[in-house]
Design a protein around this motif. Structure first.
Motif, PDB file in Angstrom:
ATOM      1  N   SER A 184       1.335  -3.216  -2.228  1.00 34.89           N
ATOM      2  CA  SER A 184      -0.111  -3.158  -2.030  1.00 34.89           C
ATOM      3  C   SER A 184      -0.661  -1.849  -2.596  1.00 34.89           C
ATOM      4  O   SER A 184       0.092  -0.898  -2.841  1.00 34.89           O
ATOM      5  CB  SER A 184      -0.448  -3.298  -0.546  1.00 34.89           C
ATOM      6  OG  SER A 184       0.107  -2.228   0.180  1.00 34.89           O
ATOM      7  N   PRO A 185      -1.974  -1.762  -2.794  1.00 33.67           N
ATOM      8  CA  PRO A 185      -2.571  -0.547  -3.353  1.00 33.67           C
ATOM      9  C   PRO A 185      -2.223   0.692  -2.531  1.00 33.67           C
ATOM     10  O   PRO A 185      -2.126   0.628  -1.303  1.00 33.67           O
ATOM     11  CB  PRO A 185      -4.072  -0.838  -3.291  1.00 33.67           C
ATOM     12  CG  PRO A 185      -4.175  -2.317  -3.285  1.00 33.67           C
ATOM     13  CD  PRO A 185      -2.955  -2.802  -2.559  1.00 33.67           C
ATOM     14  N   LEU A 186      -2.023   1.779  -3.210  1.00 39.40           N
ATOM     15  CA  LEU A 186      -1.685   3.071  -2.612  1.00 39.40           C
ATOM     16  C   LEU A 186      -0.360   3.044  -1.851  1.00 39.40           C
ATOM     17  O   LEU A 186      -0.102   3.892  -1.018  1.00 39.40           O
ATOM     18  CB  LEU A 186      -2.803   3.543  -1.688  1.00 39.40           C
ATOM     19  CG  LEU A 186      -4.187   3.681  -2.332  1.00 39.40           C
ATOM     20  CD1 LEU A 186      -5.227   4.035  -1.289  1.00 39.40           C
ATOM     21  CD2 LEU A 186      -4.160   4.713  -3.437  1.00 39.40           C
ATOM     22  N   ASN A 187       0.483   2.049  -2.161  1.00 41.45           N
ATOM     23  CA  ASN A 187       1.795   1.923  -1.515  1.00 41.45           C
ATOM     24  C   ASN A 187       1.712   1.916   0.003  1.00 41.45           C
ATOM     25  O   ASN A 187       2.606   2.389   0.692  1.00 41.45           O
ATOM     26  CB  ASN A 187       2.740   3.029  -1.992  1.00 41.45           C
ATOM     27  CG  ASN A 187       3.102   2.874  -3.441  1.00 41.45           C
ATOM     28  OD1 ASN A 187       3.214   1.767  -3.937  1.00 41.45           O
ATOM     29  ND2 ASN A 187       3.249   3.978  -4.128  1.00 41.45           N
TER      30      ASN A 187
END
Length: 90
Positions: free
Chosen positions: A35-38
């Motif tokens: 997912s975005p930004l881990n």
């Protein structure tokens, strides 16, 4: 690059559990979603042709490494949440 140079490895709780590549009877299929930004990642990892005596416990730390012959890197590191032993085929 030729497919025969592909390598993969799965570590469980910091210990090598299984390694795959040329001349191996094991097959591994995986799908990793980041997912975005881990913030959170998921991996669906399937290992085919494991012995019945092979055990992976829920809650174990799993590390999936994959790449080519001289360059195998960490793809996923997480905790085992679901274990589904299945038989595929006749």
């Amino acid at each position: 690059m030729a497919q025969y140079l592909r390598r993969w490895q799965i570590d469980i709780d910091g210990n090598e559990f299984v390694k795959g590549g040329r001349d191996r009877q094991l097959r591994c299929v995986f799908d990793v979603v980041v997912s975005p930004l881990n913030a959170q990642s998921f991996a669906d990892i399937r290992i085919y042709n494991l012995a019945k005596s092979s055990i992976i416990n829920q809650g174990a730390v799993i590390a999936l490494k994959a790449g080519y012959e001289n360059s195998v890197d960490l793809i996923f590191n997480g905790t085992v949440t679901n274990i589904l032993p299945e038989r595929d085929g006749p």
